[in-house]
Every structure is written in C-alpha cells, then in structure tokens.
Design an enzyme around this catalytic site. Structure first.
Site, mmCIF file in Angstrom:
data_model
loop_
_atom_site.group_PDB
_atom_site.id
_atom_site.type_symbol
_atom_site.label_atom_id
_atom_site.label_comp_id
_atom_site.label_asym_id
_atom_site.label_seq_id
_atom_site.Cartn_x
_atom_site.Cartn_y
_atom_site.Cartn_z
ATOM 1 N N ASN A 22 -10.010 -3.004 -6.898
ATOM 2 C CA ASN A 22 -9.161 -2.076 -7.652
ATOM 3 C C ASN A 22 -9.692 -1.766 -9.054
ATOM 4 O O ASN A 22 -9.293 -0.774 -9.669
ATOM 5 C CB ASN A 22 -7.736 -2.619 -7.764
ATOM 6 C CG ASN A 22 -6.955 -2.518 -6.470
ATOM 7 O OD1 ASN A 22 -5.990 -3.250 -6.260
ATOM 8 N ND2 ASN A 22 -7.356 -1.622 -5.569
ATOM 9 N N SER A 76 -6.551 -5.991 -6.080
ATOM 10 C CA SER A 76 -7.751 -6.532 -5.440
ATOM 11 C C SER A 76 -8.951 -6.500 -6.375
ATOM 12 O O SER A 76 -8.946 -5.822 -7.418
ATOM 13 C CB SER A 76 -8.080 -5.734 -4.171
ATOM 14 O OG SER A 76 -8.669 -4.488 -4.515
ATOM 15 N N THR A 77 -9.987 -7.225 -6.008
ATOM 16 C CA THR A 77 -11.229 -7.190 -6.783
ATOM 17 C C THR A 77 -11.828 -5.782 -6.791
ATOM 18 O O THR A 77 -12.546 -5.418 -7.717
ATOM 19 C CB THR A 77 -12.258 -8.184 -6.198
ATOM 20 O OG1 THR A 77 -12.376 -7.967 -4.778
ATOM 21 C CG2 THR A 77 -11.830 -9.625 -6.437
ATOM 22 N N ASP A 83 0.832 -1.203 0.000
ATOM 23 C CA ASP A 83 0.000 0.000 0.000
ATOM 24 C C ASP A 83 0.870 1.257 0.000
ATOM 25 O O ASP A 83 1.915 1.295 0.658
ATOM 26 C CB ASP A 83 -0.904 -0.002 1.239
ATOM 27 C CG ASP A 83 -2.053 0.982 1.127
ATOM 28 O OD1 ASP A 83 -2.312 1.484 0.011
ATOM 29 O OD2 ASP A 83 -2.692 1.261 2.153
ATOM 30 N N GLY A 84 0.435 2.263 -0.736
ATOM 31 C CA GLY A 84 1.097 3.558 -0.692
ATOM 32 C C GLY A 84 1.750 3.982 -1.991
ATOM 33 O O GLY A 84 2.408 5.027 -2.036
ATOM 34 N N ASN A 85 1.569 3.219 -3.062
ATOM 35 C CA ASN A 85 2.189 3.591 -4.335
ATOM 36 C C ASN A 85 1.716 4.957 -4.826
ATOM 37 O O ASN A 85 2.510 5.782 -5.285
ATOM 38 C CB ASN A 85 1.886 2.538 -5.407
ATOM 39 C CG ASN A 85 2.540 1.201 -5.139
ATOM 40 O OD1 ASN A 85 3.481 1.102 -4.362
ATOM 41 N ND2 ASN A 85 2.035 0.164 -5.781
#
Length: 235
Positions: A63, A60-61, A15-17
């Site tokens: 996203n 994730s689904t 997480d955090g891109n």
C-alpha cells in the site's frame, strides 16, 4: 439464522473503500474513513457472536505504492483510530495486537500502536489483530532471518526446525490460524495475506464493498461457513 457454527478465528481482507467513495463521487480518503467506522462495528459484532480472534488486513506492505496523498490520509486515519480503538477495545474486553513490521511508521504512530496494545493487554475477551505494513511474504522472510540467526548463534539446531517452530517465529505466533477468511468487494485473491496461516481456512467472497459490510453480511459469511465440511488433507 439457526444452527450457526461460529468460527473461533476469522480473518478479513478489507477491500473496496476506494470504489465505495468513487461510486459516491467522494475522495478516496472518505472511503477509508467509512471503512474504519465499519471496522469498529464489526469488532463489536464479532465479540457478541463469540468469535475468539478477529484478524484484519488494514494496510499492506504494497500500500505504500499508492499516491502520497492517499498514503498521507491513511496515516492520518491510523493516528486517529489508534486512539479511538482503545475505548472500543476496552469497552468490549478486547485485546488488541499488531501484526506486521512497524519500523517504517513515524515515531508517533509507533507510539500509538504501543499505547493501544499496552492499554488492552489485560483484556480477556476476543483478540483483535490488526495487520498494518503487513505482507505474508515479508512475514515469512523475517521469520526465516530470525531462524537463521538463531541457528548460527547456536540457540537453535536446524534439526529442530518444524512447521510448529516456523509458526512460532511468525507475527501470529500467539494467534490461532483462521477458520474463515472473508474478502469483500468480490476480488478472488488473497493479496499476500496470512500465506502460511490460511493453509486450511475456508474462504468466503462477497461483492459487498467493505464500508457497506454489516452484521447481516457477517452472518451470511458465517452461515456459509456453517454448511462447510472442513477437511485437513487427511481424507
């Protein structure tokens, strides 16, 4: 760091891109690219530390709800890194497997996934599980559907349904449950990741954004884990 207890199985929520890119006034796609480069290094770091299984939450689904531009950029990166990971995995004797529902991906991406898993299936070192188009609830739903089908067809009796049997119908049926779950960027939620499998996992949260996550940060997480006294409900 002395007396580290290396978890056999580590799971990471990457997480955090986007925030990493925003801080640098870069397009979000550049954050995802930097995140992929960090993932390559983390795979190699885990191999050298003796981790037996690394599972990462890559897409994730949920996203799919992001902008068409961002989803398109992510698919482009996925196409590129499916090929690149073959070399990374084989160089490190890593077996790559996918968890999630591949049916929504374009045919060339599905072909790339199969090519990666096929090219690394005989490797005997660490297992690297990448979760793409994955959601914990979706995984459990698909498992329940398959169990119902097998009960209705007579292949399975409902009296035989147990926790072990349910686990065998999940995407992770050949993988160990995570000993340690790491989440980057400081968020305090599991975001629909491995809902069944993390029942007794130890959690480690870091404010570090995923592209900045390095071996030092990984060792901090493992050091924290090393000081935990794990309990599994029996005491």
């Amino acid at each position: 760091m002395e007396n580290l207890v290396i978890p056999k199985s580590i799971a990471i929520i990457l997480d955090g891109n986007g925030r990493w890119a925003k801080k640098r006034n870069l397009p979000r796609a550049m954050g995802h690219k930097a995140g992929c480069e960090t993932l390559e290094k983390t795979v190699e770091d885990c191999v050298r530390l003796g981790v037996e299984c690394l599972t990462v939450y890559a897409f994730s689904t949920e996203n799919w709800k992001r902008s068409a531009i961002e989803v398109g950029a992510l698919m482009k990166l996925l196409r590129f890194y499916m090929v690149k990971l073959i070399d990374v995995a084989n160089r490190n004797n890593v077996k790559a497997v996918m968890i999630g529902d591949e049916s929504r991906f374009e045919p060339d991406i599905r072909k790339g996934i199969r090519k990666l898993t096929e090219a690394t299936k005989n490797n005997t070192g660490m297992v690297f599980a990448f979760a793409i188009n994955y959601g914990g609830r979706d995984e459990i739903k698909r498992a329940v559907e398959n169990i119902v089908d097998d009960v209705e067809s007579g292949k399975l009796s409902k009296e035989n349904i147990s926790e072990e049997l349910i686990s065998s119908y999940l995407d992770t049926n050949d993988l160990p449950d995570p000993d340690l779950l790491i989440r980057t960027s400081g968020e305090l939620r599991v975001s629909n990741f491995l809902l069944w499998q993390i029942a007794y996992s130890e959690f480690y949260i870091t404010d570090t954004l995923w592209p900045d996550f390095d071996k030092e940060e990984l060792l901090k997480a493992i050091e924290s884990y090393s000081h935990r006294q794990r309990r599994f409900g029996g005491r």
